[in-house]
Each structure stands twice: as C-alpha cells, then as structure tokens.
Design a protein around this motif. Structure first.
Motif, PDB file in Angstrom:
ATOM      1  N   MET A 178      -0.037   1.977  13.211  1.00 51.62           N
ATOM      2  CA  MET A 178      -1.386   1.170  13.892  1.00 51.62           C
ATOM      3  C   MET A 178      -1.806   0.767  12.820  1.00 51.62           C
ATOM      4  O   MET A 178      -2.961  -0.487  12.884  1.00 51.62           O
ATOM      5  CB  MET A 178      -1.288   2.165  14.932  1.00 51.62           C
ATOM      6  CG  MET A 178      -2.458   0.697  16.162  1.00 51.62           C
ATOM      7  SD  MET A 178      -2.975   2.021  17.593  1.00 51.62           S
ATOM      8  CE  MET A 178      -3.887   3.199  16.529  1.00 51.62           C
ATOM      9  N   LEU A 189      -1.091  -2.066  11.103  1.00 55.72           N
ATOM     10  CA  LEU A 189      -1.265  -3.508  12.394  1.00 55.72           C
ATOM     11  C   LEU A 189      -2.097  -4.657  11.630  1.00 55.72           C
ATOM     12  O   LEU A 189      -2.860  -4.441  12.315  1.00 55.72           O
ATOM     13  CB  LEU A 189      -1.188  -3.057  13.671  1.00 55.72           C
ATOM     14  CG  LEU A 189      -0.287  -3.839  14.634  1.00 55.72           C
ATOM     15  CD1 LEU A 189       0.943  -4.266  14.688  1.00 55.72           C
ATOM     16  CD2 LEU A 189      -1.156  -3.005  16.125  1.00 55.72           C
ATOM     17  N   THR A 240      -1.951  -6.994  17.055  1.00 58.48           N
ATOM     18  CA  THR A 240      -2.398  -6.236  18.141  1.00 58.48           C
ATOM     19  C   THR A 240      -2.043  -6.820  19.831  1.00 58.48           C
ATOM     20  O   THR A 240      -1.977  -6.133  20.393  1.00 58.48           O
ATOM     21  CB  THR A 240      -4.171  -5.977  17.855  1.00 58.48           C
ATOM     22  OG1 THR A 240      -3.941  -5.720  15.876  1.00 58.48           O
ATOM     23  CG2 THR A 240      -4.292  -5.044  18.460  1.00 58.48           C
ATOM     24  N   VAL A 255       0.345   6.024  21.010  1.00 55.27           N
ATOM     25  CA  VAL A 255       1.072   5.962  19.480  1.00 55.27           C
ATOM     26  C   VAL A 255       0.807   7.044  19.036  1.00 55.27           C
ATOM     27  O   VAL A 255      -0.361   7.837  18.883  1.00 55.27           O
ATOM     28  CB  VAL A 255       0.371   4.887  19.464  1.00 55.27           C
ATOM     29  CG1 VAL A 255       0.556   4.161  18.389  1.00 55.27           C
ATOM     30  CG2 VAL A 255       0.601   3.561  20.398  1.00 55.27           C
ATOM     31  N   ASN A 300       0.497   8.193  14.810  1.00 47.45           N
ATOM     32  CA  ASN A 300       0.536   7.640  13.659  1.00 47.45           C
ATOM     33  C   ASN A 300       0.685   8.712  12.290  1.00 47.45           C
ATOM     34  O   ASN A 300       0.307   9.718  12.333  1.00 47.45           O
ATOM     35  CB  ASN A 300      -0.805   7.062  13.225  1.00 47.45           C
ATOM     36  CG  ASN A 300      -1.306   6.011  13.937  1.00 47.45           C
ATOM     37  OD1 ASN A 300      -0.568   5.224  13.736  1.00 47.45           O
ATOM     38  ND2 ASN A 300      -2.193   5.616  14.570  1.00 47.45           N
ATOM     39  N   LEU A 316       5.976   1.615  14.110  1.00 45.43           N
ATOM     40  CA  LEU A 316       4.988   1.565  14.603  1.00 45.43           C
ATOM     41  C   LEU A 316       5.174   1.138  16.097  1.00 45.43           C
ATOM     42  O   LEU A 316       6.339   0.411  16.704  1.00 45.43           O
ATOM     43  CB  LEU A 316       4.028   0.400  14.666  1.00 45.43           C
ATOM     44  CG  LEU A 316       3.405   0.651  15.577  1.00 45.43           C
ATOM     45  CD1 LEU A 316       2.088   2.116  16.050  1.00 45.43           C
ATOM     46  CD2 LEU A 316       1.856  -0.540  15.234  1.00 45.43           C
TER      47      LEU A 316
END
Length: 138
Positions: A50, A53, A58, A85, A87, A96
């Motif tokens: 993320m 990103l 987004t 999510v 990471n 992702l």
C-alpha cells in the motif's frame, strides 16, 4: 512482474475465479478463504504494498473494495464484512491486495487469527464467484 502470482492472474496466465475485471483492478476469490466468498482485490499494475500505491490507483482500488464489501451482503447473505490489507508482514504474495471477507455474527473469527477453509470443489468456487459477479454487475 514475471514471477508474481497475482500479475499472472491479472494477465490470464493463471486461472482464478474472477468476480470483477476493470481497467485498473481485478477481483478474484482467495483460494484459501477465511470464509467462502473471501475476495481479493488487486491493482492490475504490480504494486508491492500500500505504501507504493500511486495516488491515481487509490480510488479505483479502495472504491472497488467498498463495492465488494457491500455486494457480499447480498451475494452471500452476510451481515457485513472484514476488509484488510497486509503490508510485507503476513503478505503471502508481494502484490498489494485487499481482502474482503464476508462476515456474520457468531462466525467464529476472532482477532487476527485467520483460520482457512476450502471450497468443496471447482463447481462450488465457481458458484460463489458467479453470485458475487452477478451482484456487482447490478
């Protein structure tokens, strides 16, 4: 990215139970779902986490996750959803992805322990993907 499982799914080289396919994102069933109907939303472009990103992805990524979170209620009779999510830590595929997991009160999910289940067979997985696709198509 050549060795990325999710890039391979996005490219159509690796089969998956797709629930949506847009110019920016793809959604498909998790093969090891927490609960049946557990969906992963990924950007088409390879983005590891993320943090990387791009701003322009987004809204498409998280807007789609919001739509799927709403759709699982209708598609599966869920009362709500769990959206997450990871990471790097606990991120099994370094691409992702947003997890959207259908939830019902008393389903047994507690904290961050994610027990996994399986679909009975390909037909059952295809049925779950089709239900969600139909709701998302409107």
């Amino acid at each position: 990215m050549a060795d990325c499982l999710f890039c391979s799914i996005v490219a159509g080289s690796t089969p998956a139970y797709l629930v949506l396919d847009t110019p920016e994102v793809v959604g498909f069933l998790d093969i090891r779902p927490v609960f049946k109907g557990h969906t992963l939303i990924v950007p088409r472009e390879h983005v590891a986490t993320m943090v990387e990103l791009p701003d322009e992805l987004t809204v498409p990524l998280f807007g789609t996750a919001r739509s799927v979170a709403a759709a699982v209620r209708t598609a599966y009779g869920a009362q709500g959803s769990f959206v997450a999510v990871n990471n790097v830590v606990s991120q099994s595929v370094p691409h992702l992805h947003v997890h959207v997991v259908p939830r019902t009160k008393g389903d047994g999910l507690r904290g961050f322990f994610w027990p996994r289940t399986k679909y009975a067979d390909d037909a059952e997985a295809a049925e779950y993907a089709g239900k969600l696709r139909d709701v998302l198509a409107g």
